[in-house]
Design a protein around this motif. Sequence first.
Motif, PDB file in Angstrom:
ATOM      1  N   ARG A 170     -14.083   8.951  46.691  1.00  0.00           N
ATOM      2  CA  ARG A 170     -13.471  10.267  46.917  1.00  0.00           C
ATOM      3  C   ARG A 170     -12.258  10.208  47.839  1.00  0.00           C
ATOM      4  N   PHE A 171     -12.360   9.405  48.892  1.00  0.00           N
ATOM      5  CA  PHE A 171     -11.283   9.367  49.885  1.00  0.00           C
ATOM      6  C   PHE A 171     -10.577   8.019  49.824  1.00  0.00           C
ATOM      7  N   VAL A 172      -9.255   8.070  49.707  1.00  0.00           N
ATOM      8  CA  VAL A 172      -8.475   6.843  49.569  1.00  0.00           C
ATOM      9  C   VAL A 172      -7.244   6.880  50.479  1.00  0.00           C
ATOM     10  N   TYR A 173      -6.567   5.750  50.553  1.00  0.00           N
ATOM     11  CA  TYR A 173      -5.315   5.639  51.297  1.00  0.00           C
ATOM     12  C   TYR A 173      -4.286   4.991  50.390  1.00  0.00           C
ATOM     13  N   VAL A 174      -3.110   5.627  50.296  1.00  0.00           N
ATOM     14  CA  VAL A 174      -1.997   5.014  49.586  1.00  0.00           C
ATOM     15  C   VAL A 174      -1.259   4.144  50.596  1.00  0.00           C
ATOM     16  N   ILE A 175      -0.982   2.904  50.204  1.00  0.00           N
ATOM     17  CA  ILE A 175      -0.338   1.970  51.127  1.00  0.00           C
ATOM     18  C   ILE A 175       1.167   1.992  50.932  1.00  0.00           C
ATOM     19  N   GLN A 176       1.861   2.416  51.985  1.00  0.00           N
ATOM     20  CA  GLN A 176       3.320   2.344  51.974  1.00  0.00           C
ATOM     21  C   GLN A 176       3.689   1.014  52.622  1.00  0.00           C
ATOM     22  N   SER A 177       4.057   0.053  51.765  1.00  0.00           N
ATOM     23  CA  SER A 177       4.383  -1.285  52.252  1.00  0.00           C
ATOM     24  C   SER A 177       5.860  -1.370  52.544  1.00  0.00           C
ATOM     25  N   LEU A 178       6.186  -1.794  53.743  1.00  0.00           N
ATOM     26  CA  LEU A 178       7.587  -1.915  54.132  1.00  0.00           C
ATOM     27  C   LEU A 178       8.125  -3.304  53.775  1.00  0.00           C
ATOM     28  N   ILE A 179       7.243  -4.173  53.219  1.00  0.00           N
ATOM     29  CA  ILE A 179       7.692  -5.540  52.923  1.00  0.00           C
ATOM     30  C   ILE A 179       7.605  -5.905  51.447  1.00  0.00           C
ATOM     31  N   ALA A 180       6.906  -5.090  50.626  1.00  0.00           N
ATOM     32  CA  ALA A 180       6.703  -5.448  49.212  1.00  0.00           C
ATOM     33  C   ALA A 180       8.022  -5.662  48.479  1.00  0.00           C
ATOM     34  N   ASP A 181       8.990  -4.739  48.685  1.00  0.00           N
ATOM     35  CA  ASP A 181      10.273  -4.853  47.981  1.00  0.00           C
ATOM     36  C   ASP A 181      10.989  -6.150  48.353  1.00  0.00           C
ATOM     37  N   GLU A 182      10.970  -6.456  49.651  1.00  0.00           N
ATOM     38  CA  GLU A 182      11.659  -7.658  50.113  1.00  0.00           C
ATOM     39  C   GLU A 182      11.023  -8.912  49.514  1.00  0.00           C
ATOM     40  N   ILE A 183       9.686  -8.970  49.530  1.00  0.00           N
ATOM     41  CA  ILE A 183       8.985 -10.132  48.975  1.00  0.00           C
ATOM     42  C   ILE A 183       9.293 -10.269  47.489  1.00  0.00           C
ATOM     43  N   GLN A 184       9.235  -9.146  46.744  1.00  0.00           N
ATOM     44  CA  GLN A 184       9.472  -9.206  45.305  1.00  0.00           C
ATOM     45  C   GLN A 184      10.913  -9.609  44.999  1.00  0.00           C
ATOM     46  N   GLN A 185      11.878  -9.076  45.764  1.00  0.00           N
ATOM     47  CA  GLN A 185      13.281  -9.448  45.536  1.00  0.00           C
ATOM     48  C   GLN A 185      13.492 -10.948  45.766  1.00  0.00           C
ATOM     49  N   LEU A 186      12.875 -11.470  46.809  1.00  0.00           N
ATOM     50  CA  LEU A 186      12.999 -12.901  47.088  1.00  0.00           C
ATOM     51  C   LEU A 186      12.392 -13.721  45.959  1.00  0.00           C
ATOM     52  N   GLN A 187      11.210 -13.292  45.473  1.00  0.00           N
ATOM     53  CA  GLN A 187      10.544 -14.053  44.412  1.00  0.00           C
ATOM     54  C   GLN A 187      11.314 -13.980  43.101  1.00  0.00           C
ATOM     55  N   PHE A 188      11.982 -12.831  42.829  1.00  0.00           N
ATOM     56  CA  PHE A 188      12.797 -12.719  41.617  1.00  0.00           C
ATOM     57  C   PHE A 188      14.028 -13.623  41.707  1.00  0.00           C
ATOM     58  N   SER A 189      14.473 -13.936  42.939  1.00  0.00           N
ATOM     59  CA  SER A 189      15.697 -14.718  43.083  1.00  0.00           C
ATOM     60  C   SER A 189      15.445 -16.222  42.972  1.00  0.00           C
ATOM     61  N   ILE A 190      14.177 -16.633  42.796  1.00  0.00           N
ATOM     62  CA  ILE A 190      13.882 -18.070  42.634  1.00  0.00           C
ATOM     63  C   ILE A 190      14.496 -18.532  41.310  1.00  0.00           C
ATOM     64  N   PRO A 191      15.332 -19.577  41.362  1.00  0.00           N
ATOM     65  CA  PRO A 191      15.957 -20.034  40.111  1.00  0.00           C
ATOM     66  C   PRO A 191      14.892 -20.640  39.199  1.00  0.00           C
ATOM     67  N   HIS A 192      14.927 -20.290  37.922  1.00  0.00           N
ATOM     68  CA  HIS A 192      13.995 -20.857  36.946  1.00  0.00           C
ATOM     69  C   HIS A 192      14.713 -21.980  36.215  1.00  0.00           C
ATOM     70  N   SER A 193      14.116 -23.174  36.234  1.00  0.00           N
ATOM     71  CA  SER A 193      14.774 -24.308  35.575  1.00  0.00           C
ATOM     72  C   SER A 193      14.606 -24.161  34.062  1.00  0.00           C
ATOM     73  N   ASN A 194      15.671 -24.428  33.349  1.00  0.00           N
ATOM     74  CA  ASN A 194      15.619 -24.338  31.891  1.00  0.00           C
ATOM     75  C   ASN A 194      15.187 -25.686  31.324  1.00  0.00           C
ATOM     76  N   PRO A 195      14.168 -25.682  30.448  1.00  0.00           N
ATOM     77  CA  PRO A 195      13.780 -26.962  29.843  1.00  0.00           C
ATOM     78  C   PRO A 195      14.928 -27.482  28.958  1.00  0.00           C
ATOM     79  N   GLU A 196      15.154 -28.772  29.016  1.00  0.00           N
ATOM     80  CA  GLU A 196      16.284 -29.363  28.245  1.00  0.00           C
ATOM     81  C   GLU A 196      16.019 -29.218  26.760  1.00  0.00           C
TER      82      GLU A 196
END
Length: 186
Positions: free
Chosen positions: A160-186
């Motif tokens: 019945r009772f919940v808490y919505v989590i406002q994360s101040l770091i989720a966006d930063e973590i996700q942006q960093l992880q999206f910026s990881i270069p993906h190697s292309n298989p030859e």
Amino acid sequence: HSEDTIYKQSFKYLPAQVINTSIQQRNNYFTINAGSVQQVKKGMGVISNNGVVGIVFKVGEHFSLVKSVLTSDINLDVVVGKSELRGILKWNGKNPKIGSITGLSSDLSVKKWSAVRTQGATGIFPKGILLGKVKEIRQMENQSLWDIDMLYQEDFRTVRFVYVIQSLIADEIQQLQFSIPHSNPE
């Protein structure tokens, strides 16, 4: 540790009430009485006093739809036991009390009734929130992996009772992880 303090300050908890719920479907949802007016956004985590409940899926002005962890496409990064073995928790779509943990090598020792907690890797949920306890451990067929059943701590039929989590770091973590270069298989 100052790192711990920074981490703990990275989350705000917004209280809300569950006003409607489904647990009979393959994908289950909750409606909560908090929306964009309270700064709820799609993708925010939702917890109760008993653990993780789900992730905000759709936001209205005063209400939001929360995709429950009892959904086929929510995979949570978890740690199991005192040695914090890393695995993935998902729902197998059958029993609303049982989750399924994969990704643990069968040469690792996993004890029955070990605590399963959030890993905190994505920044959506803080690290260390209890999800449940290990109920059963089986060897996966033809693989050197454990197939683990976890008993959810929360009863999703009565939450019945919940808490919505406002994360101040989720966006930063996700942006960093999206910026990881993906190697292309030859």
